[in-house]
Design a protein around this motif. Sequence first.
Motif, PDB file in Angstrom:
ATOM      1  N   GLY A   9       1.125   5.167   1.624  1.00 49.40           N
ATOM      2  CA  GLY A   9       0.610   6.198   2.466  1.00 49.40           C
ATOM      3  C   GLY A   9       0.869   7.413   2.322  1.00 49.40           C
ATOM      4  N   ASP A  54      -6.741   7.698   8.027  1.00 46.36           N
ATOM      5  CA  ASP A  54      -7.419   6.986   7.196  1.00 46.36           C
ATOM      6  C   ASP A  54      -7.406   5.543   7.310  1.00 46.36           C
ATOM      7  OD1 ASP A  54      -8.692   9.223   6.084  1.00 46.36           O
ATOM      8  OD2 ASP A  54      -7.172   9.246   4.311  1.00 46.36           O
ATOM      9  N   LEU A  55      -6.087   5.170   7.424  1.00 48.73           N
ATOM     10  CA  LEU A  55      -5.842   3.764   7.729  1.00 48.73           C
ATOM     11  C   LEU A  55      -6.188   2.963   8.753  1.00 48.73           C
ATOM     12  CD1 LEU A  55      -2.206   3.535   6.350  1.00 48.73           C
ATOM     13  CD2 LEU A  55      -4.228   2.764   5.127  1.00 48.73           C
ATOM     14  N   LEU A  70       0.813  -1.177   0.001  1.00 49.24           N
ATOM     15  CA  LEU A  70      -0.111  -0.056   0.112  1.00 49.24           C
ATOM     16  C   LEU A  70       0.791   0.968  -0.020  1.00 49.24           C
ATOM     17  CD1 LEU A  70      -2.241  -1.004   2.941  1.00 49.24           C
ATOM     18  CD2 LEU A  70      -2.855  -1.269   0.727  1.00 49.24           C
ATOM     19  N   SER A  77      -9.345   0.287   9.191  1.00 53.09           N
ATOM     20  CA  SER A  77      -9.352  -0.899   9.904  1.00 53.09           C
ATOM     21  C   SER A  77     -10.550  -1.308  10.466  1.00 53.09           C
ATOM     22  CB  SER A  77      -8.054  -1.009  10.661  1.00 53.09           C
ATOM     23  OG  SER A  77      -8.041  -0.276  11.824  1.00 53.09           O
ATOM     24  N   PRO A  89      -3.821   6.886   1.091  1.00 51.10           N
ATOM     25  CA  PRO A  89      -4.459   7.362   2.465  1.00 51.10           C
ATOM     26  C   PRO A  89      -3.407   7.754   3.724  1.00 51.10           C
ATOM     27  CG  PRO A  89      -4.452   4.978   2.154  1.00 51.10           C
ATOM     28  CD  PRO A  89      -4.042   5.680   0.894  1.00 51.10           C
TER      29      PRO A  89
END
Length: 133
Positions: A23, A40-41, A21, A45, A36
């Motif tokens: 970030g 946001d992460l 991913l 989750s 993100p």
Amino acid sequence: MIRIHNSKGLQQQIEIGPHQLLGDVSTELGGEGAGPDPHDLFDASLGTCKAMTLLLYARQRGLPLEGIDVSVERDDSEEREGNYHLIVELSLKGPLDDAQRQQLLRVADKCPIHKLMTSTDIQVETRLAGAPA
């Protein structure tokens, strides 16, 4: 293990097992908005965990849950004072009766990430690589 490497500017390449991913933060904060941000992460989750928990629960109990959409809204206006408020809205799909819908709503708050965020004393230790533990 999760590994994170700075890739460009404020962007972080996040490696979680075989998954990758990116970030980043918004341009207003000096990033490029290419992925993100950490908040946001964190929020995602919770929503992801609730959806998976409900789908697994419904499958195990034979409930007619055909799908779920989750939205997570954040109010971080008082984060510096120690208040971080998440509002999770669940859209349950399928021919569920009211009792089943209420049952799933109760189960949603039992997802592991919800419990981790609300009833666990989380301890974080940060150290420099190569330094004695």
